[in-house]
Design an enzyme around this catalytic site. Structure first.
Site, short mmCIF file in Angstrom:
data_model
loop_
_atom_site.label_atom_id
_atom_site.label_comp_id
_atom_site.label_asym_id
_atom_site.label_seq_id
_atom_site.Cartn_x
_atom_site.Cartn_y
_atom_site.Cartn_z
CD GLU A 239 -5.53 3.49 -8.02
OE1 GLU A 239 -6.37 2.73 -8.50
OE2 GLU A 239 -4.53 3.48 -8.62
NE ARG B 252 -4.03 -2.13 0.29
CZ ARG B 252 -4.75 -2.35 -0.64
NH1 ARG B 252 -5.06 -1.52 -1.86
NH2 ARG B 252 -5.81 -3.17 -0.79
#
Ligand code: 3EB
Length: 330
Positions: free
Chosen positions: A323, A223
């Site tokens: 995003e 991440r």
């Protein structure tokens, strides 16, 4: 008593994070600045100087004039071209880019596999083997249903090409669909001679543990990645994913809010102070061009002063509308 140097404590050099900025500038001027490691233009109309450090990303910018993205390190930089790879290096950092036509490599999956094999062979041979951050851009990323979707083929090939090179853990990454030539695959990365520290988001299932419904091969990325000196966090593509599920289908504002909550959770998980600032360049990838001005206004209001590059790109799950990725300096 004078100590011999064999008795001295040699402190390992900690590699100061590259500075990432967006600038409306002439490429020649940016390339002449000391320590320029990479220079990115966005969209078909962006300048394309003949310098190995210059990449034209196949995503159109919603800003006019479109800014360029500049990576700079505190050291002299050398660069070159080797087969399909373009690279630059300085101060323990390495930038490598590969661009290819999938048809020349047997399709989406085989092309991704070949590209990743080339990339890790190159970084390993140079001793800058710690790949911290990767960007992947492919055409028509959501074309094909279910397991036949092009993104799923890309994930298969990426994992196959990675092999056991990332046995200690995956790099941070972004994977976005571009609207250029559908067969064009672009991948570039930042590596270092020192390792970073992987960061996961406690609100999200780690991508490599996604259940089977999202594809045969789970996406292989972390991440976020804290850079070796812990002076910057490289943030992967972050969207409105909670647990492993996409949240707020058809609700752009709710997806934006959830994405910002995920970004804050990543900062907390990396033990960084909350919030983004004028030195935290972010990119927002927007699926529908008609949403761009709304996304810009939302981010200007919620993240005042933060440099945001708005790009037209498809997110790898078709229900996701936006995003965000980028950098936070400590
Ligand atoms: C997600 O959270 C959104 O396949 O490299 C984000 C970042 C996503 C990177 C990748 C995919 C990738 O699953 C999708």
């Amino acid at each position: 008593m004078i100590q011999g140097c064999e008795n001295q404590q040699i402190q390992p050099l900690t590699r100061r994070a590259p500075r990432v900025t967006y600038r409306v500038t002439h490429p020649a001027a940016a390339l002449q600045e000391a320590g320029t490691l990479a220079l990115f233009g966005f969209g078909a109309g962006s300048p394309q100087p003949a310098d190995a450090r210059c990449i034209r990303v196949a995503l159109e910018s919603f800003d006019a004039p479109a800014p360029m993205e500049l990576w700079q390190v505190d050291a002299p930089v050398s660069c070159g071209v080797e087969g399909a790879l373009r690279w630059s290096a300085g101060g323990g950092w390495l930038f490598v880019a590969i661009e290819l036509d999938e048809r020349e490599h047997g399709g989406t999956s085989a092309a991704a596999k070949w590209a990743y094999q080339q990339l890790h062979r190159f970084v390993a041979a140079r001793g800058t083997q710690h790949v911290l951050r990767v960007w992947n851009y492919l055409g028509a990323i959501n074309r094909g249903e279910g397991d036949a979707e092009r993104y799923k083929h890309f994930c298969d090939g990426r994992a196959a090409g990675m092999g056991d090179f990332f046995g200690e853990g995956f790099p941070a990454a972004t994977a976005i669909g571009h609207h250029g030539d559908v067969h064009r695959l672009q991948i570039y990365l930042l590596a270092c001679d020192q390792p970073g520290h992987r960061v996961e988001n406690p609100r999200q299932v780690s991508a490599w543990r996604y259940p089977r419904q999202y594809g045969r091969t789970p996406p292989s990325f972390a991440r976020a990645m804290s850079l070796p000196a812990q002076d910057a966090l490289a943030i992967s593509g972050t969207a409105a994913v909670v647990g492993h599920a996409s949240a707020h289908q058809d609700d752009l504002d709710a997806q934006l809010r959830e994405t910002l909550t995920n970004l804050e959770a990543l900062l907390a998980s990396a033990d960084m102070a909350a919030g983004f600032d004028t030195l935290s360049p972010l990119k927002a990838y927007v699926r529908h061009a008609a949403d761009a001005s709304h996304v810009r206004e939302f981010l200007q209001q919620r993240l005042p002063g933060v440099p945001v590059l708005l790009l037209h790109g498809d997110i790898c799950r078709s229900e996701l509308l936006v995003e965000i990725d980028g950098w936070r300096y400590a």
